[in-house]
Write a protein that holds these residues in place. Structure first.
Motif, PDB file in Angstrom:
ATOM      1  N   PRO A 164       9.234 -10.198   6.348  1.00 40.44           N
ATOM      2  CA  PRO A 164       7.986 -10.707   6.828  1.00 40.44           C
ATOM      3  C   PRO A 164       6.617  -9.896   6.719  1.00 40.44           C
ATOM      4  O   PRO A 164       5.561 -10.448   6.864  1.00 40.44           O
ATOM      5  N   ILE A 165       6.930  -8.446   6.351  1.00 44.07           N
ATOM      6  CA  ILE A 165       5.771  -7.741   5.999  1.00 44.07           C
ATOM      7  C   ILE A 165       5.415  -7.784   4.621  1.00 44.07           C
ATOM      8  O   ILE A 165       4.173  -7.999   4.467  1.00 44.07           O
ATOM      9  N   ALA A 166       6.326  -7.539   3.966  1.00 38.83           N
ATOM     10  CA  ALA A 166       5.960  -7.492   2.403  1.00 38.83           C
ATOM     11  C   ALA A 166       5.313  -8.817   1.859  1.00 38.83           C
ATOM     12  O   ALA A 166       4.602  -8.822   0.908  1.00 38.83           O
ATOM     13  N   SER A 167       6.006  -9.925   2.420  1.00 44.88           N
ATOM     14  CA  SER A 167       5.601 -11.335   1.929  1.00 44.88           C
ATOM     15  C   SER A 167       4.390 -11.674   2.478  1.00 44.88           C
ATOM     16  O   SER A 167       3.720 -12.898   2.051  1.00 44.88           O
ATOM     17  N   ASN A 168       3.726 -11.161   3.343  1.00 46.85           N
ATOM     18  CA  ASN A 168       2.546 -11.561   4.095  1.00 46.85           C
ATOM     19  C   ASN A 168       1.292 -10.554   3.714  1.00 46.85           C
ATOM     20  O   ASN A 168       1.453  -9.601   4.436  1.00 46.85           O
ATOM     21  N   PRO A 169       0.333 -10.913   2.982  1.00 43.00           N
ATOM     22  CA  PRO A 169      -0.604 -10.057   2.722  1.00 43.00           C
ATOM     23  C   PRO A 169      -1.440  -9.689   3.838  1.00 43.00           C
ATOM     24  O   PRO A 169      -1.858  -8.610   3.927  1.00 43.00           O
ATOM     25  N   PHE A 170      -1.399 -10.389   4.849  1.00 47.78           N
ATOM     26  CA  PHE A 170      -2.171 -10.174   6.295  1.00 47.78           C
ATOM     27  C   PHE A 170      -1.612  -8.958   6.866  1.00 47.78           C
ATOM     28  O   PHE A 170      -1.939  -8.104   7.519  1.00 47.78           O
ATOM     29  N   TRP A 203       0.578  -6.583   4.935  1.00 47.82           N
ATOM     30  CA  TRP A 203       1.187  -5.773   4.031  1.00 47.82           C
ATOM     31  C   TRP A 203      -0.153  -4.875   4.005  1.00 47.82           C
ATOM     32  O   TRP A 203      -0.319  -3.745   3.821  1.00 47.82           O
ATOM     33  N   GLU A 204      -1.446  -5.490   3.489  1.00 48.38           N
ATOM     34  CA  GLU A 204      -2.545  -5.019   2.986  1.00 48.38           C
ATOM     35  C   GLU A 204      -3.166  -3.823   4.083  1.00 48.38           C
ATOM     36  O   GLU A 204      -3.552  -2.658   3.590  1.00 48.38           O
ATOM     37  N   PRO A 205      -2.941  -4.041   5.175  1.00 50.26           N
ATOM     38  CA  PRO A 205      -3.487  -3.069   6.364  1.00 50.26           C
ATOM     39  C   PRO A 205      -2.801  -1.689   6.438  1.00 50.26           C
ATOM     40  O   PRO A 205      -3.060  -0.822   6.967  1.00 50.26           O
ATOM     41  N   LEU A 206      -1.485  -1.897   5.735  1.00 52.15           N
ATOM     42  CA  LEU A 206      -0.615  -0.697   5.971  1.00 52.15           C
ATOM     43  C   LEU A 206      -1.150   0.288   4.867  1.00 52.15           C
ATOM     44  O   LEU A 206      -1.674   0.206   3.850  1.00 52.15           O
ATOM     45  N   SER A 207      -0.873   1.600   5.548  1.00 50.40           N
ATOM     46  CA  SER A 207      -1.263   2.885   4.684  1.00 50.40           C
ATOM     47  C   SER A 207      -0.244   2.825   3.299  1.00 50.40           C
ATOM     48  O   SER A 207       0.979   2.337   3.644  1.00 50.40           O
ATOM     49  N   GLU A 208      -0.698   3.718   2.520  1.00 55.21           N
ATOM     50  CA  GLU A 208       0.214   3.891   0.979  1.00 55.21           C
ATOM     51  C   GLU A 208       1.690   4.492   1.606  1.00 55.21           C
ATOM     52  O   GLU A 208       2.505   4.086   1.335  1.00 55.21           O
ATOM     53  N   MET A 209       1.524   5.608   2.617  1.00 57.33           N
ATOM     54  CA  MET A 209       2.754   6.092   3.306  1.00 57.33           C
ATOM     55  C   MET A 209       3.446   5.133   3.789  1.00 57.33           C
ATOM     56  O   MET A 209       4.812   5.082   3.848  1.00 57.33           O
ATOM     57  N   ARG A 220       3.746   1.729   3.315  1.00 60.16           N
ATOM     58  CA  ARG A 220       4.353   0.885   2.283  1.00 60.16           C
ATOM     59  C   ARG A 220       5.370   1.414   1.778  1.00 60.16           C
ATOM     60  O   ARG A 220       6.533   0.819   1.485  1.00 60.16           O
ATOM     61  N   GLN A 221       5.128   2.649   1.289  1.00 61.63           N
ATOM     62  CA  GLN A 221       6.289   3.549   0.656  1.00 61.63           C
ATOM     63  C   GLN A 221       7.465   3.468   1.524  1.00 61.63           C
ATOM     64  O   GLN A 221       8.679   3.567   1.126  1.00 61.63           O
ATOM     65  N   GLU A 222       7.261   3.775   2.871  1.00 60.96           N
ATOM     66  CA  GLU A 222       8.589   3.779   4.009  1.00 60.96           C
ATOM     67  C   GLU A 222       9.177   2.612   3.790  1.00 60.96           C
ATOM     68  O   GLU A 222      10.412   2.602   3.884  1.00 60.96           O
ATOM     69  N   LEU A 223       8.432   1.404   3.826  1.00 57.13           N
ATOM     70  CA  LEU A 223       9.048   0.244   3.870  1.00 57.13           C
ATOM     71  C   LEU A 223       9.707  -0.050   2.493  1.00 57.13           C
ATOM     72  O   LEU A 223      10.949  -0.726   2.300  1.00 57.13           O
ATOM     73  N   LEU A 224       9.210   0.247   1.351  1.00 55.03           N
ATOM     74  CA  LEU A 224       9.786   0.163   0.126  1.00 55.03           C
ATOM     75  C   LEU A 224      11.143   1.114   0.094  1.00 55.03           C
ATOM     76  O   LEU A 224      12.050   0.468  -0.608  1.00 55.03           O
TER      77      LEU A 224
END
Length: 135
Positions: free
Chosen positions: A91-97, A99-105, A107-111
């Motif tokens: 739900p987060i990764a597939s939704n640009p609204f 995913w975009e606001p997340l910090s790089e850290m 995003r990396q935690e989710l990945l």
């Protein structure tokens, strides 16, 4: 009540499969569940008769090969893993609204979480002893 071929079908020895003699249809299959009181057969009375006669065959655990056990456990682990991916990652990764606001850290935690979920099948204990990653 006339019955035949009675056998317990669960390990708790509560539920019985049998055939009962029906006046119109002859021998019909019947599953006796003690709590089922709404049918045309008085399950409690029939169970009382069976208990008195002691002629209900014991429950026999079905044989399951190691291959079947492994396949079932593997499927369940993968099913659970996929549900976690759908719930927490997709739900987060597939939704640009989202995913975009997340910090790089973040995003990396989710990945990393996604990778850890995908790697559960590579664990030494798979499929019987899986260590699930924390989100």
């Amino acid at each position: 009540m006339i019955y035949r071929n009675a056998r317990y079908i669960d390990a708790s020895n509560r539920v019985v499969d049998c055939e009962i003699s029906h006046p119109e249809f002859g021998w019909v299959p019947y599953t006796l569940v003690p709590e089922d009181t709404g049918g045309s057969v008085d399950s409690r009375k029939l169970l009382e008769i069976m208990s008195g006669r002691k002629d209900v065959a014991d429950f026999v655990e079905p044989f399951v090969s190691e291959e079947e056990r492994y396949a079932t456990a593997s499927t369940e682990v993968r099913r659970h893993r996929d549900s976690l991916l759908r719930k927490y990652f997709d739900p987060i990764a597939s939704n640009p609204f989202r995913w975009e606001p997340l910090s790089e850290m973040e995003r990396q935690e989710l990945l990393d979480y996604r990778s850890a979920l995908l790697d559960v099948t590579n664990q030494d204990g798979f499929p019987y002893n899986v260590q699930w990653p924390a989100i």
